[in-house]
Enzyme design. Structure first.
Site, PDB file in Angstrom:
ATOM      1  N   ASP A  50       0.826  -1.218   0.000  1.00 19.56           N
ATOM      2  CA  ASP A  50       0.000   0.000   0.000  1.00 19.56           C
ATOM      3  C   ASP A  50       0.856   1.262   0.000  1.00 19.56           C
ATOM      4  O   ASP A  50       0.510   2.268  -0.636  1.00 19.56           O
ATOM      5  CB  ASP A  50      -0.942   0.021   1.218  1.00 19.56           C
ATOM      6  CG  ASP A  50      -2.179  -0.838   0.985  1.00 19.56           C
ATOM      7  OD1 ASP A  50      -2.200  -1.598  -0.005  1.00 19.56           O
ATOM      8  OD2 ASP A  50      -3.120  -0.767   1.806  1.00 19.56           O
ATOM      9  N   ASN A  95      -4.732  -2.122  -4.445  1.00 23.19           N
ATOM     10  CA  ASN A  95      -5.989  -2.139  -3.688  1.00 23.19           C
ATOM     11  C   ASN A  95      -5.831  -1.249  -2.450  1.00 23.19           C
ATOM     12  O   ASN A  95      -6.397  -1.533  -1.394  1.00 23.19           O
ATOM     13  CB  ASN A  95      -6.334  -3.574  -3.291  1.00 23.19           C
ATOM     14  CG  ASN A  95      -7.795  -3.698  -2.864  1.00 23.19           C
ATOM     15  OD1 ASN A  95      -8.573  -2.759  -3.008  1.00 23.19           O
ATOM     16  ND2 ASN A  95      -8.152  -4.847  -2.313  1.00 23.19           N
ATOM     17  N   ASP A 315     -10.703  -2.729  11.501  1.00 19.22           N
ATOM     18  CA  ASP A 315      -9.683  -3.675  11.039  1.00 19.22           C
ATOM     19  C   ASP A 315      -9.342  -4.714  12.112  1.00 19.22           C
ATOM     20  O   ASP A 315      -9.334  -5.919  11.854  1.00 19.22           O
ATOM     21  CB  ASP A 315      -8.413  -2.930  10.609  1.00 19.22           C
ATOM     22  CG  ASP A 315      -8.647  -2.057   9.374  1.00 19.22           C
ATOM     23  OD1 ASP A 315      -9.762  -2.129   8.801  1.00 19.22           O
ATOM     24  OD2 ASP A 315      -7.738  -1.311   8.994  1.00 19.22           O
ATOM     25  N   GLU A 345     -11.225  -5.283   1.386  1.00 19.44           N
ATOM     26  CA  GLU A 345     -10.420  -6.089   0.471  1.00 19.44           C
ATOM     27  C   GLU A 345     -11.249  -7.204  -0.169  1.00 19.44           C
ATOM     28  O   GLU A 345     -10.973  -7.681  -1.262  1.00 19.44           O
ATOM     29  CB  GLU A 345      -9.216  -6.678   1.206  1.00 19.44           C
ATOM     30  CG  GLU A 345      -8.054  -5.722   1.373  1.00 19.44           C
ATOM     31  CD  GLU A 345      -8.282  -4.632   2.412  1.00 19.44           C
ATOM     32  OE1 GLU A 345      -9.445  -4.353   2.775  1.00 19.44           O
ATOM     33  OE2 GLU A 345      -7.277  -4.050   2.868  1.00 19.44           O
ATOM     34  N   HIS A 389      -5.256  -9.512   3.283  1.00 24.04           N
ATOM     35  CA  HIS A 389      -4.179  -9.653   4.262  1.00 24.04           C
ATOM     36  C   HIS A 389      -4.697  -9.965   5.672  1.00 24.04           C
ATOM     37  O   HIS A 389      -4.105 -10.753   6.404  1.00 24.04           O
ATOM     38  CB  HIS A 389      -3.328  -8.388   4.272  1.00 24.04           C
ATOM     39  CG  HIS A 389      -4.109  -7.118   4.488  1.00 24.04           C
ATOM     40  ND1 HIS A 389      -3.680  -6.099   5.280  1.00 24.04           N
ATOM     41  CD2 HIS A 389      -5.321  -6.699   4.021  1.00 24.04           C
ATOM     42  CE1 HIS A 389      -4.559  -5.113   5.270  1.00 24.04           C
ATOM     43  NE2 HIS A 389      -5.570  -5.461   4.518  1.00 24.04           N
ATOM     44  N   ARG A 390      -5.804  -9.329   6.043  1.00 26.77           N
ATOM     45  CA  ARG A 390      -6.266  -9.525   7.441  1.00 26.77           C
ATOM     46  C   ARG A 390      -6.875 -10.909   7.653  1.00 26.77           C
ATOM     47  O   ARG A 390      -6.807 -11.444   8.750  1.00 26.77           O
ATOM     48  CB  ARG A 390      -7.255  -8.429   7.844  1.00 26.77           C
ATOM     49  CG  ARG A 390      -6.615  -7.070   7.795  1.00 26.77           C
ATOM     50  CD  ARG A 390      -7.233  -6.023   8.657  1.00 26.77           C
ATOM     51  NE  ARG A 390      -6.636  -4.751   8.280  1.00 26.77           N
ATOM     52  CZ  ARG A 390      -5.434  -4.318   8.666  1.00 26.77           C
ATOM     53  NH1 ARG A 390      -4.720  -5.028   9.509  1.00 26.77           N
ATOM     54  NH2 ARG A 390      -4.948  -3.172   8.245  1.00 26.77           N
ATOM     55  N   LYS A 415       0.258  -6.495   1.678  1.00 25.71           N
ATOM     56  CA  LYS A 415      -0.493  -5.223   1.611  1.00 25.71           C
ATOM     57  C   LYS A 415      -0.095  -4.306   2.770  1.00 25.71           C
ATOM     58  O   LYS A 415       0.050  -3.102   2.596  1.00 25.71           O
ATOM     59  CB  LYS A 415      -2.003  -5.493   1.631  1.00 25.71           C
ATOM     60  CG  LYS A 415      -2.849  -4.240   1.374  1.00 25.71           C
ATOM     61  CD  LYS A 415      -4.320  -4.580   1.246  1.00 25.71           C
ATOM     62  CE  LYS A 415      -5.133  -3.435   0.657  1.00 25.71           C
ATOM     63  NZ  LYS A 415      -5.374  -2.313   1.550  1.00 25.71           N
TER      64      LYS A 415
HETATM   65  O1  LIG Z   1      -8.280   6.058   6.860  1.00 27.84           O
HETATM   66  C1  LIG Z   1      -7.646   4.998   6.985  1.00 27.84           C
HETATM   67  O2  LIG Z   1      -6.416   4.971   7.038  1.00 27.84           O
HETATM   68  C2  LIG Z   1      -8.410   3.735   7.098  1.00 27.84           C
HETATM   69  C3  LIG Z   1      -9.748   3.756   7.411  1.00 27.84           C
HETATM   70  C4  LIG Z   1     -10.549   2.526   7.573  1.00 27.84           C
HETATM   71  O3  LIG Z   1     -11.360   2.367   6.435  1.00 27.84           O
HETATM   72  P1  LIG Z   1     -12.923   2.808   6.396  1.00 27.84           P
HETATM   73  O4  LIG Z   1     -13.024   4.207   6.800  1.00 27.84           O
HETATM   74  O5  LIG Z   1     -13.266   2.571   4.969  1.00 27.84           O
HETATM   75  O6  LIG Z   1     -13.643   1.885   7.331  1.00 27.84           O
HETATM   76  C5  LIG Z   1      -9.663   1.291   7.714  1.00 27.84           C
HETATM   77  O7  LIG Z   1     -10.435   0.128   7.576  1.00 27.84           O
HETATM   78  C6  LIG Z   1      -8.541   1.286   6.697  1.00 27.84           C
HETATM   79  O8  LIG Z   1      -7.732   0.138   6.819  1.00 27.84           O
HETATM   80  C7  LIG Z   1      -7.658   2.476   6.885  1.00 27.84           C
HETATM   81  C1  LIG Z   2      -9.506  -1.875   4.779  1.00 29.16           C
HETATM   82  C2  LIG Z   2      -8.203  -1.902   4.673  1.00 29.16           C
HETATM   83  O1  LIG Z   2      -7.487  -1.255   3.707  1.00 29.16           O
HETATM   84  P1  LIG Z   2      -7.749   0.019   2.787  1.00 29.16           P
HETATM   85  O2  LIG Z   2      -6.848   1.086   3.297  1.00 29.16           O
HETATM   86  O3  LIG Z   2      -7.377  -0.420   1.410  1.00 29.16           O
HETATM   87  O4  LIG Z   2      -9.188   0.407   2.900  1.00 29.16           O
HETATM   88  C3  LIG Z   2      -7.374  -2.671   5.637  1.00 29.16           C
HETATM   89  O5  LIG Z   2      -6.144  -2.476   5.647  1.00 29.16           O
HETATM   90  O6  LIG Z   2      -7.909  -3.498   6.387  1.00 29.16           O
END
Ligand SMILES: O=C(O)C1=C[C@@H](OP(=O)(O)O)[C@@H](O)[C@H](O)C1
Ligand SMILES: C=C(OP(=O)(O)O)C(=O)O
Length: 434
Positions: A50, A95, A315, A345, A389-390, A415
């Site tokens: 990422d 992704n 998460d 994901e 990944h999770r 990821k």
């Molecule tokens: O802003 C961020 O860094 C994130 C927000 C969350 O997503 P959502 O806001 O879509 O739930 C989380 O699940 C993602 O891994 C990272």
């Molecule tokens: C939802 C996740 O990733 P993303 O930042 O791509 O939304 C995650 O890392 O669990």
């Protein structure tokens, strides 16, 4: 790495894990540093897919940086103005939600003719609420395949103004708008549709990082936000990324199930990440948690079922779903308010249900929640990871029962956590070693 990894039963865990940097912080800091006035030295940057997508995108956008050979240190020469690119360019963002969404906003200011795209799952993850919000501020954005989803083509145009944003599906839309709006030519006034912000702590994370880069935002309990335009981000000079609180969850959970003492370093009580709340959930389930200076420790104890709203830790709540298999008296754990797991994901509600049932758990999947009852007996299952990944990381913890577990496509952990399996092995004593 092989196509699958078999983890033999783990009888005991003990030791220390130095956490990799937070994904959410790494990508926010890279983006803000790139647009800041001054040079930013970033320590403990995460090296994972990422973050690599964000780094490659910045390079293509003519941001200069030096990356150390281990890629954990980055010196960014800030532009002192918004990202800008005035001819055709395609950015492939895998992704990575934390690259796709913030770059959509950042490049809606005055760049032109930019295509943002990603892997096939990214094309199934909605972005319409962000696009709708940016269009209200003057941005011109075109959907290239399916309405509401990437790939998208950006033509700049965002100026500011009054914006009503739907923040129910992903907090990343609001975070992205907040990080971009100070650089716009006019002020931005945001109101939140129905006053609902999913995954709210990530908004607080965004605001805290923006403040370090010199920009403070006024808001009314996350209902309305006023962002002054024509501002400039200022580099703090140096920024050290905290350890990733979601990555910490797997090791802390391992300690709760089969510790010994497991210590994770790089985060503590003062963390700015919402997923630090996972430690409080662990405590509520009965585990022993110790908060130190720059570390958290977890020790085994009897675990109890809980019934909780998990919206604030989307998460690491997946790790709670696995802990639910190890609770006392076969009681049922209920994870509520997790509807947006369906657009991550993979559809995580359905994927978790399928895989939990494979290991023998009783699961009731509802639109917005999961009810999980421990198995009568664990099955040595083969876990499909859905390129998530999770799923790979949390199901590894099944090895802490008395069966081995096979994880398909273990590389999907790249990821956010490329050497996850090596780290898990480091703290594990396997039954066959005794
Ligand atoms: O802003 C961020 O860094 C994130 C927000 C969350 O997503 P959502 O806001 O879509 O739930 C989380 O699940 C993602 O891994 C990272
Ligand atoms: C939802 C996740 O990733 P993303 O930042 O791509 O939304 C995650 O890392 O669990």
């Amino acid at each position: 790495m092989e196509k699958k990894i078999v983890i033999k039963p783990i009888s005991y865990v003990n030791g220390t894990i130095n956490l990799p940097g937070s994904k959410s912080i790494s990508n926010r800091v890279l983006l803000l540093a790139a647009q800041s006035d001054g040079i930013t030295c970033i320590n403990n940057l995460l090296d994972s897919d990422d973050v690599r997508y964000m780094l490659i995108a910045l390079q293509k956008l003519n941001v200069n940086y030096f990356l150390s050979p281990d890629r954990n240190f980055c010196k960014i020469y800030g532009l002192g103005k918004p990202l800008y690119y005035n001819s055709s360019l395609t950015l492939f963002l895998g992704n990575a939600g934390t690259a796709m969404r913030p770059l959509t906003a950042a490049l809606s200011l005055n760049s032109k003719d930019i295509i943002l795209t990603g892997i096939s799952r990214m094309k199934e993850r909605p972005i319409n609420h962000l696009v709708d919000a940016l269009r209200q501020g003057g941005a011109k954005i075109q959907y290239l395949e399916k309405n509401g989803y990437p790939p998208i083509k950006l033509f700049g145009g965002y100026e500011g103004g009054i914006i009503n944003i739907n923040s129910k599906i992903s907090s990343q839309f609001l975070s992205s708008l907040l990080m971009m709006a100070p650089l716009a030519s006019k002020d931005t006034y945001i109101s939140i549709r129905d006053d609902i912000v999913v995954s709210k702590p990530y908004i607080s994370l965004t605001l805290k990082i923006m403040k370090v880069f010199g920009i403070e935002i006024y808001h009314d309990h996350y209902k309305t936000f006023h962002i002054k335009g024509k501002s400039v981000y200022k580099s703090p000079g140096e920024y050290t990324v905290e350890g990733d609180a979601s990555s910490a969850s797997y090791f802390l959970a391992a300690g709760a199930i089969k510790g010994g003492t497991v210590r994770v370093t790089g985060i503590d009580r003062s963390s700015i990440q919402g997923d630090i709340g996972f430690s409080k959930v662990l405590q509520k389930m009965g585990a022993k948690i110790y908060w130190g200076n720059n570390y958290i420790e977890c020790k085994k104890n009897n675990l109890y079922a809980i019934d909780m709203d998990m919206n604030h830790i989307p998460d690491s709540a997946m790790t709670v779903a696995i802990l639910a298999l190890f609770v006392d008296k076969k009681k049922t754990t209920i994870l509520r308010n997790i509807y947006n797991w369906r657009v991550k994901e993979t559809d995580r509600l359905s994927a978790m249900t399928n895989e939990l049932r494979k290991v023998g758990a009783y699961v009731l999947e509802k639109e917005n929640s999961l009810e999980i009852t421990p198995p009568d007996k664990f099955n040595p299952a083969i876990i499909n990871t859905y390129d998530d990944h999770r799923i790979a990381m949390c199901f590894s913890l099944i090895a802490l029962s008395n069966v081995s577990i096979t994880i398909l496509n273990p590389k999907c952990t790249y990821k956010t956590f490329p050497n996850f399996f090596k780290q898990l092995k480091k703290i594990s004593i396997f039954s066959q070693d005794l």
